[in-house]
Structure formats: C-alpha cells, structure tokens
Design a protein around this motif. Structure first.
Motif, mmCIF file in Angstrom:
data_model
loop_
_atom_site.group_PDB
_atom_site.id
_atom_site.type_symbol
_atom_site.label_atom_id
_atom_site.label_comp_id
_atom_site.label_asym_id
_atom_site.label_seq_id
_atom_site.Cartn_x
_atom_site.Cartn_y
_atom_site.Cartn_z
ATOM 1 N N TYR A 6 0.835 -1.214 0.000
ATOM 2 C CA TYR A 6 0.000 0.000 0.000
ATOM 3 C C TYR A 6 0.867 1.260 0.000
ATOM 4 N N ILE A 7 1.901 1.289 0.845
ATOM 5 C CA ILE A 7 2.775 2.466 0.931
ATOM 6 C C ILE A 7 3.460 2.718 -0.409
ATOM 7 N N CYS A 8 3.918 1.638 -1.045
ATOM 8 C CA CYS A 8 4.665 1.776 -2.300
ATOM 9 C C CYS A 8 3.803 2.370 -3.406
ATOM 10 N N LYS A 26 0.947 4.141 -2.813
ATOM 11 C CA LYS A 26 0.337 5.386 -2.350
ATOM 12 C C LYS A 26 1.356 6.519 -2.264
ATOM 13 N N LEU A 27 2.519 6.247 -1.666
ATOM 14 C CA LEU A 27 3.523 7.285 -1.439
ATOM 15 C C LEU A 27 4.665 7.253 -2.443
ATOM 16 N N ALA A 87 9.060 4.118 0.033
ATOM 17 C CA ALA A 87 8.879 2.742 0.499
ATOM 18 C C ALA A 87 10.223 2.027 0.618
#
Length: 640
Positions: free
Chosen positions: A208-210, A212-213, A218
C-alpha cells in the motif's frame, strides 16, 4: 485514433466491399501474402506496435538509453540491500546452536575455592540412570565444610536457583545468553512463525505504501527497518524483545523486495528488466553464503549481527542517490517532476531526449484515476492474477520450507545445510535468463515448477534407506534449485502482469500467500509424525495445482508495461481475441523464413500487409458461383 478504431477500420474495409477499391493503394507495399499462421503473427506485431506507440515511456527510455550508466547504477544499488535481506532473514538458523547446560553451583566455591570444574559438578549435581548430570536439578546448598560434603555427600535436590553454566560451549548463542533451558526452550518453528507473521503484515503495509507514497519512500522505509530492527537486534536484552525485532525485520525484508522490484520494473525495459531482477536475486544467495561464513567464524551471536549488519549504514546515502519511478510520478499527476527526473537520467547516460517526446508525456485522462485494493476483487484480470500467482507463491513457499526442513532428517550440519543450497541458488537463478529469453515468462514459471514437482515425486518414490542418503540429499538440493528459480520468475512475471497504479499492491497481496505457505509447512511438520511422507505429498499436490492454474495467465514477454487499468483491459481483450494456441506456438516454434520477411516492418507496412492479406483471403473464399449469385441478388434488389 485509438487501437480499437484502427482495427475496426481495417475489418470494415475488408468485409464491406467485394470490389476492393483500396487494393491499388497497397499493391506496392505488400506484394507477398502471408499464410494464416503468419497473418496471426503480423496482426500480433501490429497490435503490439500500436500499444508501444501509446506507451510514451517506451520511446523515452529508448531515447535516454535502454541500459545506460543510470540504469546500471540503479541495478547496482540493489546489491547490498539484497545481501543484507538474506543475512537478516536467515540469521535465526545460527542463533540457537545446541548447548549442554548445568545448574550454576558456584556456592560450593566459598568452601572449596580450589575445586576444579569437574570436581564442582561431581559434588553438586545429581545424575540420571545413565550416569549423566541432570541439567535442571542441583543439590541444595549447605553450610558444611568441604570435607563433610566430600565424606557424606549431598542428598536434597532442587531446581536451579542461580542460573546455568555451559562448560562445553564454544559459541555464545541465544540459548546461553537468556538461559533458554529447562522448560524455557524456544520452539524454532514458533520463532519462524513470528517471522512469517511479519511478512504477512509487511506485504500488505508496504504494498500500500509503495503505491500510495511512491517507490522511493517505500524503499527508504524498508532500509530504515533493516537498520533499526536488523542491526538493532544485536542490542536486545530479552528473548521477547528479540522476537519483536525479528517481527520488524521481516516486514523490512518483504518491503524492500516489493519496492525494489517495482522500481527496477518501471525503469528498465525488455530483457534488461529480467536480467536486473535475476542478478539482484543472485545477490540474495550471496547474502546467505556471507551469513554462513560469518556464523562459522564468529563466536558470539551479537558479534555476528554487528559485523554482518554493519554494511547497512552506507545505505543512508540512498536518500540522495536513489531515484523515484517516473511512471509512478506521471500516474500521480506529477508530470513535471517525472520530466526532470528523465532529463537527469538522460544527462547521466550522455543522451538527449527530444522535446517532442517529453511534451507528449502527460497524465492519461483529465485527472488522476483513483484505484484501491478493491480493484483486485472487481477487475476480472486482476482477480485472476491474484488467485493464480497467490497459489503459485503459496506452493513455492510451502515446498521450499518443507524441503529445507527435510534436510534435518539426513543429519547434515547447520553450516553445510545452508551453504550447499546457497551455492546452488546462483546458477539456478542465472538459468532463468536462458529460459526467459527463449520460452517467455509463462513457460519459464511452468518449467521450473514442473522440475520442482518431479524432485518431490522422486523423494516420495525413493526408499527411506541409509544407503540412499546421498541421493536423497541431491534430490532435495535439486528441488530447492528449481524453486529458487521459480521465485525469480515469479517476481518478474507478477510485476509485469499488474499495472503501475497497483503493481506494488499486487506484489504485496500475492506475497501474503508466501507467509501462509511457510506457516503451513511449519504447522504440518509439527503435527505429522516424523519421518512422514505427508508434507512432501502435499508439495506434489500443490505444485500440480499451481501448474494447472498457470495456464490461465497471459504471456507478458515483449509486451509494454500497463500503466492504467484501461490499458491493461485493452491489451487483455486483444490477447483473448487471438487463437488459444497462438502464444504457445510463438514460443515453441521458430519463425519461418516467410515470417522473418515481416519482422522489421514499420507499423504502416504491417497494417497494409494485413489489409492485403485479408483481401486476398476474402477473394479466395468467394467462388465464382457465389459472386454471380451475389450480383444477381443485387440486380433483383435494384429492379424492385
């Protein structure tokens, strides 16, 4: 004009006019009509060209250099983190070396300070029926003098009160560091289950972080996890804190695997992408060998983590030198930042990107498309990818853990048991390069899985005899060889099947199955009787199921990456329109000399050839009787 409009136009021109008014326009460009098989190949190439034209990054990456200095530097940056990931991932195996503990009975030294260690144990420790010292009991301390203790002996026993000593221990491990004996023994399977639980959670969180951000934050976050939880494990002061740090480092390991594969996939094209991911995985095997060598030579588990984990500190420089993915930037509407990054990469490669290419780089659609993890349920293709690749990853993880733990049944030492697979993994992953170049992603995954199931079947069929121990060890090693190759193909194939907007999330979701497979292998080995054929039998069943499911996935070799859901759906629809055996034929048969004539054609020439071939085919299908009948029907209609 989009792909479907162009395709529809060709079909209408072919089907809508028996007089073929456009034939003279193309007669000079396509004098040779291909056969049916060649026509399918040309149609496939033309459609791929159209998709590549829409993929602006394909042209830009070609302009800045497909594998220049910038890309080589990016691949090199993955080497050290992969070595450290393997080091921290398998460190548990060398932290619980067997120890022979005895109760600490130093109280007797107050009355006999000159006693040797053997004399001290003889006077203060009870023995069992085999005349061996008991490890969890001691004689109760008394206030007698030494002569009385020697003359009368001690009779009253109690559990150890002042800890334990390890007189025969040559290495300092977690066992004698935290006195994990006499009912406190750690269950190695439980420790590995904690590690797998970290992978389970880390797969979802970092996926999710990779997406999303971004790939850059990440990756940095996962490297920070290796620093804090990996190197920091050397300073824990309790076993429970050790387990917590192992839980954290497992999340960092899977987070780096997801983010680094996503970043390399989106910066590299074609065979360079496959070579880079496989080479990075080879350094994972190097990390396992590095760990084995250090563990053999260093006497203290804390020193092992300090020396082996020290290379994590130079990774702080990645804050300044690691690039973000330009594809991800464009999908998030950060087109200006993507252009600046691409221009910097071109400058490093000493290339120049034409301004007209950069000007065409823009966000597909008018605004950023919102996607979520729910798309893996609602979208048919993503749902299929998740289920199939999840099953494959479960199978590989379960089988690898089962074969790895099976090594213990053959009496191999801990160092030899890890060194041999580590050495074999390097050629296993390098063999994937040959497979990927000649038979594609789908068949490479199938071949490596098939070899794995054959090794499992051999393990079942060979009699459990002492004389065949060497042969069975070789079968297990070859099984691990095949499964290691499957891992490299798996990551590459999954990354290419998912669009940029959900690539890391897809890798994270299928990585969940890896943790489930590992936990399942540990659980089954615990509940089954030893030795048992059940774990290996389940390996065979799961691999066969994975092989059947792999046939449902499309091939991605020589295909551009999908950036959006729309591009993915468009290409998948086109592949479904091709004959069922088309892609298997393109990888199993060599191109004929007739096909090679059209290999280097431009898009316009291919389009003209396809049009003329369809017209020619239509001519041959229409007999004179049918043509006269058609003209008669037209005359009747005009008369009416």
């Amino acid at each position: 004009m989009n792909n479907y409009t162009s395709t529809k136009g060709i079909n209408q021109m072919v089907k809508g006019n028996h007089q073929h008014p456009f034939r003279h326009l193309y007669s000079q460009e396509a004098p040779v009509y291909p056969n049916s098989s060649s026509l399918e190949m040309l149609w496939y190439r033309w459609r791929t060209m159209k998709t590549m034209q829409e993929d602006k990054f394909a042209k830009i990456l070609d302009a800045l250099g497909e594998f220049g200095t910038f890309q080589r530097r990016l691949v090199a940056l993955t080497f050290i983190p992969n070595i450290l990931s393997a080091f921290f991932m398998f460190a548990d195996h060398f932290m619980f070396t067997a120890q022979e503990p005895y109760c600490n009975t130093s109280w007797i030294l107050a009355v006999g300070p000159n006693l040797s260690e053997a004399e001290q144990l003889h006077l203060t420790l009870p023995r069992d029926a085999n005349n061996s010292y008991l490890t969890c009991l001691m004689y109760s301390p008394v206030t007698w003098d030494l002569d009385s203790i020697i003359q009368f002996g001690l009779n009253n026993t109690e559990v150890c009160q002042d800890g334990w000593i390890y007189p025969e221990s040559k290495k300092r491990s977690l066992i004698n560091e935290f006195d994990l004996v006499c009912g406190k023994e750690p269950n190695k399977e439980m420790v590995q289950t904690v590690f797998m639980a970290g992978i389970l959670i880390g797969s979802v969180v970092f996926g999710y972080i990779c997406d999303k951000l971004g790939r850059y934050p990440a990756t940095l976050l996962s490297l920070l996890g290796l620093l804090v939880f990996g190197f920091g494990t050397a300073f824990v002061n309790s076993f429970h804190l050790y387990l917590f740090f192992r839980f954290g480092v497992s999340q960092a390991v899977v987070g780096y695997a997801i983010s680094s594969v996503s970043l390399a996939t989106e910066w590299l094209v074609g065979q360079h992408r496959a070579h880079a991911i496989i080479l990075a995985h080879c350094y994972f095997a190097v990390g396992l060998l590095f760990l084995t060598g250090l563990a053999y030579s260093l006497p203290h588990w804390r020193l092992l983590l300090l020396v082996g984990g020290a290379p994590v500190f130079p990774l702080i420089s990645y804050i300044w030198i690691l690039p973000e993915s330009p594809r991800w930037l464009v999908m998030k509407g950060k087109v200006k930042e993507a252009k600046q990054l691409l221009c910097y990469a071109a400058a490093v490669n000493k290339k120049t990107i034409p301004l007209n290419l950069l000007d065409k780089l823009q966000l597909p659609g008018k605004k950023v498309t919102k996607v979520s993890i729910l798309d893996f349920y609602s979208n048919r293709h993503l749902r299929k990818v998740t289920l199939v690749m999840g099953c494959v990853w479960f199978t590989v993880s379960y089988s690898y853990f089962t074969l790895s733990l099976k090594m213990k049944d053959f009496g191999l030492g801990i160092y030899l048991g890890k060194m041999v697979p580590g050495i074999m993994e390097v050629p296993a992953r390098l063999c994937c390069i040959f497979l990927l170049e000649h038979i594609g992603r789908k068949w490479s995954l199938t071949v490596t899985l098939l070899q794995g199931v054959l090794m499992c079947l051999l393990l079942l069929l060979l009699p459990q005899a002492t004389g065949l121990k060497s042969m069975m060890v070789m079968v297990v090693v070859l099984g691990e060889f095949s499964l290691s190759a499957s891992v490299s193909v798996f990551f590459l194939y999954t990354a290419e099947l998912c669009p940029t907007v959900l690539r890391a999330t897809g890798l994270g979701l299928v990585s969940l199955a890896s943790a489930v497979g590992g936990i399942s292998a540990l659980t089954i080995l615990l509940v089954s009787q030893s030795p048992s054929l059940l774990p290996v039998s389940l390996c065979c069943v799961s691999v066969i199921l994975a092989l059947l499911l792999c046939s449902q996935l499309p091939e991605t070799q020589h295909q551009p990456l999908f950036d959006t859901m729309e591009q993915m759906c468009s290409q998948i629809s086109f592949q479904r329109s091709m004959p069922q055996d088309f892609f298997s034929r393109t990888h199993s048969e060599d191109l004929t000399s007739e096909d090679s004539i059209y290999e280097d054609m431009s898009e316009e020439a291919l389009q003209n050839t396809i049009l003329n071939a369809n017209i020619h085919k239509l001519d041959s299908d229409i007999s004179p009787t049918m043509l006269l009948r058609s003209r008669g029907e037209d005359a009747d209609r005009q008369a009416i």
